[in-house]
Scaffold this motif. Structure first.
Motif, PDB file in Angstrom:
ATOM      1  N   ARG A 183      26.998  37.025  39.506  1.00 21.93           N
ATOM      2  CA  ARG A 183      27.846  37.974  38.782  1.00 21.93           C
ATOM      3  C   ARG A 183      29.230  37.362  38.630  1.00 21.93           C
ATOM      4  N   ILE A 184      29.679  37.196  37.406  1.00 22.50           N
ATOM      5  CA  ILE A 184      30.968  36.570  37.134  1.00 22.50           C
ATOM      6  C   ILE A 184      31.855  37.572  36.398  1.00 22.50           C
ATOM      7  N   PRO A 185      33.038  37.881  36.927  1.00 16.51           N
ATOM      8  CA  PRO A 185      33.890  38.896  36.281  1.00 16.51           C
ATOM      9  C   PRO A 185      34.475  38.408  34.963  1.00 16.51           C
ATOM     10  N   ARG A 186      34.404  39.243  33.964  1.00 12.83           N
ATOM     11  CA  ARG A 186      35.107  38.988  32.717  1.00 12.83           C
ATOM     12  C   ARG A 186      36.539  39.505  32.855  1.00 12.83           C
ATOM     13  N   GLU A 187      37.399  39.125  31.923  1.00 14.56           N
ATOM     14  CA  GLU A 187      38.787  39.574  31.979  1.00 14.56           C
ATOM     15  C   GLU A 187      38.879  41.096  31.888  1.00 14.56           C
TER      16      GLU A 187
END
Length: 280
Positions: A183-187
């Motif tokens: 899971r990679i956070p978006r801005e």
């Protein structure tokens, strides 16, 4: 409107009653006012105009009797049907208030999609949430809508029905080609977090705001040697205050009772002493 239209078209087609089942009067009275809240999913708005079909045609579109279009100037998304139309959000919230006697409303879904690999700087999603949440705020403050909660759709990219994983709504990107599904956070996740943390939209033009300071992002404070969230630390202070208050009250009560007991003991001792003197 829907019930009337379908009944009229059904009768025109030679049927004895409407194709749409209807509640009886007793059923209407039984369910009237039994809801707890109005749960509402909202994404976009469309323009509609009248379009009459021949009475012999029996279909969803014919019963509906309208055609829909969108304005070319409206921003698009990863879904063909989803155009960025924040003004419609306030309008429909106000309509629900007026149509259903201002019920408690919980927005259970609201968000925007994307297609393809567009990176993590999803400025269009930030624009969407900023615009839509501000329209919801107008509905509450200016229109008196009883909006109790708001849920962004969605926390993470997921399976979107017929479009599968092609359309992505998540604040967090998921790499489905990786077995670990990172899971990679978006801005947009950071922006949405700041809205929650600041309880709104602080204006940078007004100078530094406490909730936007770097130390505020961790949400941790030191309390009795423990790293706690500010909420947990506040709860801890209240608990300690309650215990201290109970201790003071207990001490006062004990002193009061002990004082009365001491007076009674001294009175008994004086009486015994007088009896001894008389008997002697």
């Amino acid at each position: 409107v829907m019930k009337t239209r379908i009944r009229e078209r059904s009768l025109a087609q030679g049927l004895s009653k409407s194709r749409l089942p209807e509640f009886t009067e007793s059923e209407k009275q039984r369910i009237k006012g039994t809801f707890d809240f109005f749960g509402f999913n909202h994404y976009t708005t469309i323009l509609a105009y009248n379009l009459n079909y021949a009475s012999a045609i029996s279909s969803y579109d014919a019963d509906r009797g309208v055609a829909s279009v969108t304005d070319r100037s409206w921003l698009g998304s990863g879904s063909f049907w989803l155009k960025v139309t924040p003004f419609g959000f306030r309008k429909i919230l106000r309509w629900i208030k007026e149509e259903y006697n201002n019920p408690p409303i919980y927005v259970t879904e609201n968000g925007i999609s994307e297609r393809g690999d567009l990176g993590f700087n999803d400025t269009w999603r930030i624009h969407y949430y900023k615009s839509y949440i501000n329209e919801a705020l107008k509905a509450v403050v200016l229109d008196g809508v009883d909006l109790r909660g708001y849920t962004a759709w969605s926390l993470m990219d997921n399976f979107e029905w017929a479009t599968g994983f092609a359309e992505k709504f998540g604040l967090y990107y998921i790499n489905y080609t990786d077995p670990n599904l990172p899971r990679i956070p978006r801005e947009s996740s950071k922006y949405y977090s700041s809205i929650i943390l600041c309880n709104g939209f602080p204006d940078p033009a007004n100078g530094p705001h406490l909730c936007l300071q770097p130390h505020a992002s961790s949400g941790k404070v030191q309390f009795l040697g423990l790293g706690l969230t500010s909420l947990n630390a506040e709860i801890g202070l209240y608990v300690l205050f309650a215990f201290a208050l109970m201790g003071v009250l207990g001490l006062v009560l004990f002193s009061y009772k002990y004082g009365k007991l001491s007076k009674r003991l001294f009175t008994i001792f004086d009486l015994i002493k007088e009896l001894e003197e008389i008997s002697s």
